[in-house]
Design a protein around this motif. Structure first.
Motif, short mmCIF file in Angstrom:
data_model
loop_
_atom_site.label_atom_id
_atom_site.label_comp_id
_atom_site.label_asym_id
_atom_site.label_seq_id
_atom_site.Cartn_x
_atom_site.Cartn_y
_atom_site.Cartn_z
N GLU A 82 0.83 -1.21 0.00
CA GLU A 82 0.00 0.00 0.00
C GLU A 82 0.86 1.26 0.00
O GLU A 82 0.53 2.26 -0.65
N ARG A 85 1.94 1.88 -3.48
CA ARG A 85 0.81 2.42 -4.26
C ARG A 85 0.64 3.92 -3.99
O ARG A 85 0.46 4.72 -4.92
N GLN A 86 0.71 4.31 -2.73
CA GLN A 86 0.51 5.72 -2.38
C GLN A 86 1.69 6.59 -2.82
O GLN A 86 1.50 7.73 -3.27
N LYS A 88 3.61 6.04 -5.40
CA LYS A 88 3.50 6.21 -6.84
C LYS A 88 2.38 7.16 -7.22
O LYS A 88 2.46 7.87 -8.22
N ALA A 114 1.21 -2.33 -7.97
CA ALA A 114 1.20 -1.10 -7.18
C ALA A 114 2.18 -0.06 -7.74
O ALA A 114 2.12 1.11 -7.37
#
Length: 238
Positions: A82, A85-86, A88, A114
């Protein structure tokens, strides 16, 4: 599990001497301290921040925009997937290189989805990590070939029919991207296109800028997802 690092990464070749700004994210202080000492012994690498959790990593990335984030998977609170993902989402130009004790394929595919640039297991030698950081900074790949192929097939099944995106990339940039998708190192791309390695590096930097990504892995996967290239473009016939 063997990780492929492009040939140029092994002998330390790089087109230009620039400082690579790195963020370290791992919940073990001893691991961060040892990794920092290893990296800061190199003249072209600077550790700009450390993070003990996914939340801290995201905050530091947004504040400092590092070139590369070294990310652990298992951390308290927000995990590495996660956090990747954040990071990026907020810092697309930051390449995330996963350094983990886990090599489960499902974890790794989730990390690629991600936005991770690649991964290394924690049992790698220090010089392998340094070489991988330099390879990612040059726009080369640090990823197991079989995993790359599986991910490409997943994306091809979801993507639209291939179409050229001339409004986004120039003809030469498209040529470089297509050869990069075949897993070729910068030196071989330069040879095939009759360019200098520095020029190839410059084209890759422009591709990353235009596609809003931080690594070759992301650029190739995004190109497949958007139908800019096909799975056939990833096969090297020479």
């Amino acid at each position: 599990m063997t990780t492929q690092i492009a040939p140029g990464a092994v002998n330390g070749e790089h087109e230009e001497q620039r400082v690579i700004r790195v963020l370290l994210a791992d919940d073990h202080a001893l691991v961060r301290e040892g990794t920092r000492r290893l990296l800061e012994a190199e003249s072209d690498v600077e550790v700009v921040a450390e993070a003990a959790s996914g939340e801290e990593a995201v905050e530091a990335a947004q504040r400092l925009n590092p070139d590369i984030a070294i990310m652990d998977i298992a951390m308290p609170g927000m995990g590495g997937i996660e956090a990747t993902r954040q990071i990026k989402a907020h810092c697309p130009k930051t390449a995330v290189l996963v350094l983990s004790a886990y090599d489960d394929e499902q974890y790794l595919i989730a990390l690629l989805e991600a936005g991770a640039a690649g991964f290394l297991l924690k049992n790698v030698h220090g010089q392998e990590l340094v070489n991988a950081i330099r390879a990612v900074a040059r726009g080369e790949s640090v990823l197991q070939p079989s995993l790359t192929e599986k991910m490409m097939r997943r994306l091809t099944n979801r993507s639209h029919p291939p179409q050229r995106s001339s409004d986004l990339l120039s003809e030469r940039e498209f040529d470089v991207l297509r050869l990069a998708a075949r897993g070729l190192p910068n030196k071989e791309i330069a040879r095939r296109l009759g360019l200098s390695i520095r020029t190839v590096h410059s084209h890759l930097a422009n591709i990353f800028q235009k596609m809003q990504v931080g690594s070759r892995t992301e650029a190739v996967l995004q190109a497949l997802r958007q139908g800019m290239i096909s799975l056939q473009d990833t096969y090297d016939t020479q």
